[in-house]
Write an enzyme that holds these catalytic residues in place. Sequence first.
Site, mmCIF file in Angstrom:
data_model
loop_
_atom_site.group_PDB
_atom_site.id
_atom_site.type_symbol
_atom_site.label_atom_id
_atom_site.label_comp_id
_atom_site.label_asym_id
_atom_site.label_seq_id
_atom_site.Cartn_x
_atom_site.Cartn_y
_atom_site.Cartn_z
ATOM 1 N N TYR A 105 0.836 -1.210 0.000
ATOM 2 C CA TYR A 105 0.000 0.000 0.000
ATOM 3 C C TYR A 105 0.869 1.258 0.000
ATOM 4 O O TYR A 105 0.557 2.252 -0.664
ATOM 5 C CB TYR A 105 -0.952 0.006 1.205
ATOM 6 C CG TYR A 105 -1.732 1.292 1.324
ATOM 7 C CD1 TYR A 105 -2.612 1.698 0.315
ATOM 8 C CD2 TYR A 105 -1.556 2.144 2.423
ATOM 9 C CE1 TYR A 105 -3.304 2.896 0.390
ATOM 10 C CE2 TYR A 105 -2.256 3.348 2.507
ATOM 11 C CZ TYR A 105 -3.122 3.722 1.497
ATOM 12 O OH TYR A 105 -3.806 4.917 1.579
ATOM 13 N N ARG A 135 1.693 6.779 -6.838
ATOM 14 C CA ARG A 135 0.569 7.684 -7.121
ATOM 15 C C ARG A 135 1.007 9.131 -6.947
ATOM 16 O O ARG A 135 0.771 9.969 -7.814
ATOM 17 C CB ARG A 135 -0.602 7.346 -6.194
ATOM 18 C CG ARG A 135 -1.797 8.261 -6.384
ATOM 19 C CD ARG A 135 -3.039 7.781 -5.647
ATOM 20 N NE ARG A 135 -2.854 7.502 -4.233
ATOM 21 C CZ ARG A 135 -3.836 7.174 -3.392
ATOM 22 N NH1 ARG A 135 -5.079 7.069 -3.837
ATOM 23 N NH2 ARG A 135 -3.596 6.927 -2.127
ATOM 24 N N TYR A 190 -0.988 13.570 5.774
ATOM 25 C CA TYR A 190 -0.640 12.594 6.810
ATOM 26 C C TYR A 190 0.861 12.635 7.085
ATOM 27 O O TYR A 190 1.670 12.772 6.155
ATOM 28 C CB TYR A 190 -0.967 11.157 6.337
ATOM 29 C CG TYR A 190 -2.418 10.728 6.396
ATOM 30 C CD1 TYR A 190 -3.393 11.445 7.073
ATOM 31 C CD2 TYR A 190 -2.790 9.539 5.775
ATOM 32 C CE1 TYR A 190 -4.712 10.995 7.109
ATOM 33 C CE2 TYR A 190 -4.109 9.078 5.811
ATOM 34 C CZ TYR A 190 -5.070 9.821 6.474
ATOM 35 O OH TYR A 190 -6.357 9.372 6.510
ATOM 36 N N ARG A 204 -11.425 13.864 0.710
ATOM 37 C CA ARG A 204 -12.452 13.121 1.455
ATOM 38 C C ARG A 204 -13.717 12.928 0.649
ATOM 39 O O ARG A 204 -14.459 11.974 0.874
ATOM 40 C CB ARG A 204 -12.761 13.823 2.770
ATOM 41 C CG ARG A 204 -11.568 13.884 3.725
ATOM 42 C CD ARG A 204 -11.089 12.510 4.159
ATOM 43 N NE ARG A 204 -9.850 12.591 4.942
ATOM 44 C CZ ARG A 204 -9.161 11.531 5.334
ATOM 45 N NH1 ARG A 204 -9.559 10.301 5.015
ATOM 46 N NH2 ARG A 204 -8.064 11.686 6.035
ATOM 47 N N GLU A 212 -14.350 0.001 6.579
ATOM 48 C CA GLU A 212 -14.257 1.249 5.810
ATOM 49 C C GLU A 212 -15.547 1.356 4.997
ATOM 50 O O GLU A 212 -16.044 0.350 4.492
ATOM 51 C CB GLU A 212 -13.038 1.203 4.881
ATOM 52 C CG GLU A 212 -12.859 2.460 4.040
ATOM 53 C CD GLU A 212 -11.535 2.461 3.258
ATOM 54 O OE1 GLU A 212 -10.472 2.231 3.882
ATOM 55 O OE2 GLU A 212 -11.587 2.672 2.043
HETATM 56 C C1 3EB Z 1 -7.941 6.770 5.329
HETATM 57 O O1 3EB Z 1 -8.824 7.600 5.594
HETATM 58 C C2 3EB Z 1 -8.396 5.359 5.118
HETATM 59 O O2 3EB Z 1 -5.227 5.609 -0.405
HETATM 60 O O3 3EB Z 1 -6.737 6.234 -1.847
HETATM 61 C C3 3EB Z 1 -9.394 5.760 2.312
HETATM 62 C C4 3EB Z 1 -9.678 6.264 1.054
HETATM 63 C C5 3EB Z 1 -8.125 5.281 2.604
HETATM 64 C C6 3EB Z 1 -8.695 6.288 0.067
HETATM 65 C C7 3EB Z 1 -6.404 5.886 -0.708
HETATM 66 C C8 3EB Z 1 -7.152 5.308 1.602
HETATM 67 C C9 3EB Z 1 -7.432 5.818 0.344
HETATM 68 O O4 3EB Z 1 -6.745 7.071 5.243
HETATM 69 C C10 3EB Z 1 -7.800 4.716 3.942
#
Ligand code: 3EB
Length: 346
Positions: free
Chosen positions: A155, A162, A215, A228, A336
């Site tokens: 991941y 990406r 992050y 989001r 999720e």
């Molecule tokens: C998060 O909020 C949970 O890597 O494209 C959610 C939606 C998550 C998209 C991505 C990862 C992705 O981080 C994981």
Amino acid sequence: MSASEPAPVADVLHFSRISAKGYGDSAGFKQALGLIWFGEPPESIAGQTSGSIPDLPFLSVSMPLLLGEAAGGGELWQGTPGATELFDGIRYRRDETALFGVLTVDDKDSHLAADSQSVYERIFRLLDHVGYPHLWRTWNFLADIHGSDQGLERYRQFNIGRQAAYDAFSQPAASTAPAACALGMPQGGFRVGFLAGRKPPVLLENPRQTSAYHYPDTYGPRSPTFSRAALIPLENRHLLLISGTASIVGHESRHIGNVRAQTRETLTNISEIVAQANDRLPNNTGFLLAQLQLRVYVRRPEDADAVRRELRVCLGKKLNVCFVQADVCRQELLVEIEASGLSVGL
Ligand code: 3EB
């Protein structure tokens, strides 16, 4: 936008859920932009042949469906598309508004960071070439998502590639990162589906959560490039595409080991995103959480029923939801949820 006279849904970009039975009725596929299919591949479901959809952009995801649903099922994105076209391994259809594409990288010997960069660069080249420059939504599915690739979790490798593609195309995350999800599946390499359009989306963040593209590097050397949610202006309505959402507050996972509490935290996050969307729309229109179409990804199949109970407590019994088993991208996350819907009169 008029709340009193919404356009008939058939004229608006949307998706319908279809089951293995619906799959047999291939007539609808002519009007389809593309299909995302979960569970047993349709060609292995009794009585079906892949010949019924010779060239529909079609993303087959090897994630088991849960809670007594059919062996397979999917979401059929509908619009008024032309024929399927091909571009550098991407299969896509488009209409005046939107473009839906899919591509798969199955080569096990390759390196996921490089694959992911190449996939996203190909997508950007296509979108530039055909004049649908705005990426609205991506679906990322990875086999062995927690496995290690050159000493780093797959991941995280995916995130490196990406982000490198966004950098290479000078696409700043805060103004271009689409709604997205990234989940682990049992097999099938690396598969991506995407929806793009001529118009820019309104990208939404959640004040309860750190933007994913900010992050800290404890979650990997490169941050995940997604927003989001994406709010898409259509002719008479808006389409809301909420990313995969989990029990994360700030940037930290909450309620470790407690799937019911994780579900409630996730719903709190989704409610906040819905409120963010409604804040941007005229007063009498917007979205109701209980009317959205949901997809729930649970890590452990035995948790699906508990998640459904929590959803019913919060949203009522008339849920439009599909449950699949998948590896959520952080090991401690058990659930999720992604959501989408068309705006309604409120
Ligand atoms: C998060 O909020 C949970 O890597 O494209 C959610 C939606 C998550 C998209 C991505 C990862 C992705 O981080 C994981």
